[in-house]
Motif scaffolding. Structure first.
Motif, short mmCIF file in Angstrom:
data_model
loop_
_atom_site.label_atom_id
_atom_site.label_comp_id
_atom_site.label_asym_id
_atom_site.label_seq_id
_atom_site.Cartn_x
_atom_site.Cartn_y
_atom_site.Cartn_z
N GLU A 176 1.12 -0.87 0.07
CA GLU A 176 -0.01 0.04 -0.31
C GLU A 176 1.41 1.27 -0.06
O GLU A 176 1.86 1.47 0.55
N CYS A 177 0.78 2.71 -1.34
CA CYS A 177 1.29 3.55 -0.93
C CYS A 177 0.41 4.78 -0.86
O CYS A 177 -0.42 4.41 -1.08
N THR A 178 1.68 5.88 -0.38
CA THR A 178 0.95 6.95 -0.28
C THR A 178 1.68 7.96 -1.30
O THR A 178 3.00 7.81 -0.56
N VAL A 179 1.16 9.08 -2.38
CA VAL A 179 2.07 9.36 -2.77
C VAL A 179 1.98 10.89 -3.58
O VAL A 179 0.49 11.10 -2.79
N TYR A 180 2.71 11.67 -3.38
CA TYR A 180 1.71 12.96 -3.75
C TYR A 180 1.92 13.13 -5.07
O TYR A 180 2.85 12.76 -5.06
N THR A 181 1.27 13.90 -5.80
CA THR A 181 1.22 14.06 -7.15
C THR A 181 0.72 15.48 -7.36
O THR A 181 0.38 15.84 -6.92
N ILE A 182 1.08 15.61 -8.94
CA ILE A 182 1.33 17.18 -9.38
C ILE A 182 1.18 16.54 -10.45
O ILE A 182 2.34 16.16 -11.33
#
Length: 163
Positions: free
Chosen positions: A106-112
């Motif tokens: 399971e992952c958490t990312v910031y995206t732009i």
């Protein structure tokens, strides 16, 4: 946003605290389940990812000589402790992805995305300059590594053909 974490990411390490706040205001937090795709090879995308939690694997499709089908070959595994960013080509616009990125856990990312990044660049050119310089450094390093790999593979092929 975890600004302390972001300060450790090479992409934004040169930003001042104020610049980092401007940049982080455009980031979105996205969660991925284990085995879910973040990026799929040959699909259009315009997003950059910063890995906040979890692990991902980056792979490319390879055609096997004795098989008609293609297989995925993992080239790198990244974890949050690496303070990694990937998908940087997406910030330059909508492009076909050159590799697949899949959540190993399971992952958490910031995206732009490209649009938000360009908005930052227009209103804060210093931020855009610093980030694009870091992207250029990473791409330069990747190109050097690719050149070394091609040379090694070419040498191995020559030796194999001589045998």
């Amino acid at each position: 946003m975890d600004l302390n974490f972001l300060k450790s990411v090479n992409l934004v390490k040169e930003l001042t605290s104020g610049e980092l706040s401007v940049f982080s205001s455009k980031l979105k937090i996205v969660k991925y389940k284990e085995n879910e795709f973040l990026i799929q090879e040959n699909r259009d995308s315009d997003k950059l990812f910063i890995l906040l939690k979890g692990e991902v694997v980056i792979s490319k499709k390879m055609t096997m000589i004795d098989e008609q089908e293609k297989i995925d070959k993992t080239f790198i595994s990244l974890c949050a402790d690496d303070h990694a960013f990937f998908g940087e080509i997406g910030l330059l616009g909508l492009h076909k992805r050159t590799a697949t990125c899949k959540a190993k856990t399971e992952c958490t990312v910031y995206t732009i995305d490209h649009k938000d990044f360009m908005s930052i660049c227009k209103s804060n050119p210093e931020i855009g300059f610093k980030m694009l310089l870091e992207i250029a450094r990473k791409l330069s390093w990747l190109l050097e590594k690719t050149n070394e790999d091609v040379l090694k593979l070419t040498t191995a092929l020559i030796y194999a053909l001589k045998s």
